[in-house]
Design an enzyme around this catalytic site. Structure first.
Site, PDB file in Angstrom:
ATOM      1  N   ASN A   1      -2.125   0.247   6.679  1.00 23.70           N
ATOM      2  CA  ASN A   1      -1.598  -1.000   7.242  1.00 23.70           C
ATOM      3  C   ASN A   1      -0.722  -1.787   6.268  1.00 23.70           C
ATOM      4  O   ASN A   1      -0.642  -3.008   6.341  1.00 23.70           O
ATOM      5  CB  ASN A   1      -2.734  -1.843   7.828  1.00 23.70           C
ATOM      6  CG  ASN A   1      -3.765  -2.224   6.785  1.00 23.70           C
ATOM      7  OD1 ASN A   1      -3.630  -1.896   5.613  1.00 23.70           O
ATOM      8  ND2 ASN A   1      -4.790  -2.936   7.211  1.00 23.70           N
TER       9      ASN A   1
ATOM     10  N   TYR B   1     -12.258  -1.945  -3.848  1.00 24.45           N
ATOM     11  CA  TYR B   1     -12.817  -2.081  -2.496  1.00 24.45           C
ATOM     12  C   TYR B   1     -14.346  -1.985  -2.472  1.00 24.45           C
ATOM     13  O   TYR B   1     -14.920  -1.650  -1.435  1.00 24.45           O
ATOM     14  CB  TYR B   1     -12.201  -1.036  -1.562  1.00 24.45           C
ATOM     15  CG  TYR B   1     -10.824  -1.412  -1.047  1.00 24.45           C
ATOM     16  CD1 TYR B   1     -10.639  -2.546  -0.245  1.00 24.45           C
ATOM     17  CD2 TYR B   1      -9.708  -0.647  -1.340  1.00 24.45           C
ATOM     18  CE1 TYR B   1      -9.385  -2.888   0.236  1.00 24.45           C
ATOM     19  CE2 TYR B   1      -8.445  -0.987  -0.853  1.00 24.45           C
ATOM     20  CZ  TYR B   1      -8.305  -2.110  -0.059  1.00 24.45           C
ATOM     21  OH  TYR B   1      -7.054  -2.449   0.432  1.00 24.45           O
TER      22      TYR B   1
ATOM     23  N   LYS C   1       0.827  -1.213   0.000  1.00 20.50           N
ATOM     24  CA  LYS C   1       0.000   0.000   0.000  1.00 20.50           C
ATOM     25  C   LYS C   1       0.870   1.277   0.000  1.00 20.50           C
ATOM     26  O   LYS C   1       2.079   1.206   0.288  1.00 20.50           O
ATOM     27  CB  LYS C   1      -0.943  -0.044   1.203  1.00 20.50           C
ATOM     28  CG  LYS C   1      -1.963  -1.194   1.122  1.00 20.50           C
ATOM     29  CD  LYS C   1      -2.968  -1.137   2.269  1.00 20.50           C
ATOM     30  CE  LYS C   1      -3.978  -2.263   2.169  1.00 20.50           C
ATOM     31  NZ  LYS C   1      -5.014  -2.184   3.242  1.00 20.50           N
TER      32      LYS C   1
ATOM     33  N   GLU D   1      -9.553 -10.487  -7.833  1.00 20.98           N
ATOM     34  CA  GLU D   1      -8.556  -9.426  -7.613  1.00 20.98           C
ATOM     35  C   GLU D   1      -7.355  -9.560  -8.556  1.00 20.98           C
ATOM     36  O   GLU D   1      -6.829  -8.547  -9.025  1.00 20.98           O
ATOM     37  CB  GLU D   1      -8.097  -9.446  -6.147  1.00 20.98           C
ATOM     38  CG  GLU D   1      -9.209  -9.021  -5.191  1.00 20.98           C
ATOM     39  CD  GLU D   1      -8.832  -9.122  -3.723  1.00 20.98           C
ATOM     40  OE1 GLU D   1      -9.680  -8.798  -2.876  1.00 20.98           O
ATOM     41  OE2 GLU D   1      -7.679  -9.507  -3.406  1.00 20.98           O
TER      42      GLU D   1
ATOM     43  N   HIS E   1      -2.095  -5.493   1.432  1.00 18.82           N
ATOM     44  CA  HIS E   1      -3.381  -6.170   1.182  1.00 18.82           C
ATOM     45  C   HIS E   1      -3.095  -7.593   0.752  1.00 18.82           C
ATOM     46  O   HIS E   1      -2.120  -7.846   0.033  1.00 18.82           O
ATOM     47  CB  HIS E   1      -4.156  -5.460   0.058  1.00 18.82           C
ATOM     48  CG  HIS E   1      -5.309  -6.280  -0.457  1.00 18.82           C
ATOM     49  ND1 HIS E   1      -6.555  -6.242   0.138  1.00 18.82           N
ATOM     50  CD2 HIS E   1      -5.393  -7.201  -1.452  1.00 18.82           C
ATOM     51  CE1 HIS E   1      -7.357  -7.100  -0.498  1.00 18.82           C
ATOM     52  NE2 HIS E   1      -6.670  -7.696  -1.464  1.00 18.82           N
TER      53      HIS E   1
HETATM   54  P1  ADP Z   1      -8.020  -6.774   5.558  1.00 20.10           P
HETATM   55  O1  ADP Z   1      -7.205  -5.851   4.681  1.00 20.10           O
HETATM   56  O2  ADP Z   1      -7.240  -7.267   6.750  1.00 20.10           O
HETATM   57  O3  ADP Z   1      -8.681  -7.903   4.790  1.00 20.10           O
HETATM   58  P2  ADP Z   1     -10.648  -5.495   5.642  1.00 20.10           P
HETATM   59  O4  ADP Z   1     -10.964  -6.260   4.390  1.00 20.10           O
HETATM   60  O5  ADP Z   1     -11.603  -5.611   6.784  1.00 20.10           O
HETATM   61  O6  ADP Z   1      -9.191  -5.887   6.204  1.00 20.10           O
HETATM   62  O7  ADP Z   1     -10.513  -3.943   5.301  1.00 20.10           O
HETATM   63  C1  ADP Z   1      -9.905  -3.509   4.109  1.00 20.10           C
HETATM   64  C2  ADP Z   1      -8.971  -2.354   4.437  1.00 20.10           C
HETATM   65  O8  ADP Z   1      -9.754  -1.259   4.896  1.00 20.10           O
HETATM   66  C3  ADP Z   1      -7.976  -2.606   5.582  1.00 20.10           C
HETATM   67  O9  ADP Z   1      -6.822  -3.312   5.170  1.00 20.10           O
HETATM   68  C4  ADP Z   1      -7.666  -1.197   6.023  1.00 20.10           C
HETATM   69  O10 ADP Z   1      -6.738  -0.534   5.135  1.00 20.10           O
HETATM   70  C5  ADP Z   1      -9.031  -0.535   5.902  1.00 20.10           C
HETATM   71  N1  ADP Z   1      -9.783  -0.610   7.162  1.00 20.10           N
HETATM   72  C6  ADP Z   1     -10.363  -1.715   7.721  1.00 20.10           C
HETATM   73  N2  ADP Z   1     -10.990  -1.429   8.873  1.00 20.10           N
HETATM   74  C7  ADP Z   1     -10.804  -0.089   9.055  1.00 20.10           C
HETATM   75  C8  ADP Z   1     -11.214   0.829  10.069  1.00 20.10           C
HETATM   76  N3  ADP Z   1     -11.942   0.436  11.127  1.00 20.10           N
HETATM   77  N4  ADP Z   1     -10.838   2.122   9.931  1.00 20.10           N
HETATM   78  C9  ADP Z   1     -10.112   2.538   8.868  1.00 20.10           C
HETATM   79  N5  ADP Z   1      -9.713   1.728   7.873  1.00 20.10           N
HETATM   80  C10 ADP Z   1     -10.038   0.431   7.972  1.00 20.10           C
HETATM   81 MG    MG Z   2     -10.107  -7.773   3.251  1.00 18.04          MG
END
Ligand code: ADP
Ligand code: MG
Length: 142
Positions: free
Chosen positions: A113, A50, A10, A127, A116
């Site tokens: 974070n 997304y 990212k 994807e 992905h």
């Molecule tokens: P992951 O990437 O671990 O699969 P999710 O699919 O739940 O997590 O969420 C997609 C992305 O959205 C996350 O990697 C993160 O960048 C963002 N995200 C998820 N939850 C939050 C939150 N509570 N607040 C802000 N950004 C979030």
């Molecule tokens: Mg996810």
């Protein structure tokens, strides 16, 4: 079972100069990069990627973040690549991620974070096709 999964380094991690360390950790885990490209997502591309999260309160901010700078998209291949990479990534929130995981090492917060990874075989196929054609994938001999 041999699988493929989609990885994104990212914008936060690319801006920090960490994409090399992340790709190194991926290869050290035994997974193999079979396609890779750097690009900057447009708003439309990030929103499409997304789409499943469009009703979530963080959607607008997530799209803003994901378009804020270049990313590295890649396809990883290996034994159980989907769960193997999710484990290497660690929990979505770096405060909850295990020691040594990519998010523990490189993530800033729950949104920024670092990485992905696809969460299921069905989503991995969608994807991967979002960014790559079959002809873009190489054979790493695994
Ligand atoms: P992951 O990437 O671990 O699969 P999710 O699919 O739940 O997590 O969420 C997609 C992305 O959205 C996350 O990697 C993160 O960048 C963002 N995200 C998820 N939850 C939050 C939150 N509570 N607040 C802000 N950004 C979030
Ligand atoms: Mg996810």
């Amino acid at each position: 079972m041999k699988e493929q999964t989609l990885s994104i380094v990212k914008p936060d991690a690319v801006a920090d100069g960490k994409f090399g360390s992340i790709l190194q950790a991926i290869e050290d885990s035994g997974l193999r990069v079979v396609a890779a490209r750097m690009l900057q997502l447009t708003r439309k591309q990030a929103e499409g990627f997304y789409e499943v999260h469009q009703e979530r309160p963080f959607f607008g901010s997530l799209v803003e973040f994901m378009t804020s700078g270049p990313v590295i998209v890649s396809v990883l291949e290996g034994e159980n690549a989907i769960p193997t990479y999710r484990k290497l990534m660690g929990a979505t929130n770096p405060d909850e991620a295990d020691e040594g995981t990519l998010r523990k090492r490189f993530a800033k917060d729950i949104e920024k974070n670092a990485v992905h990874g696809s969460d299921s075989a069905e989503n991995a196929a969608i994807e991967i096709a979002y960014f790559f054609r079959a002809i873009d994938l190489v054979d790493r001999g695994i």
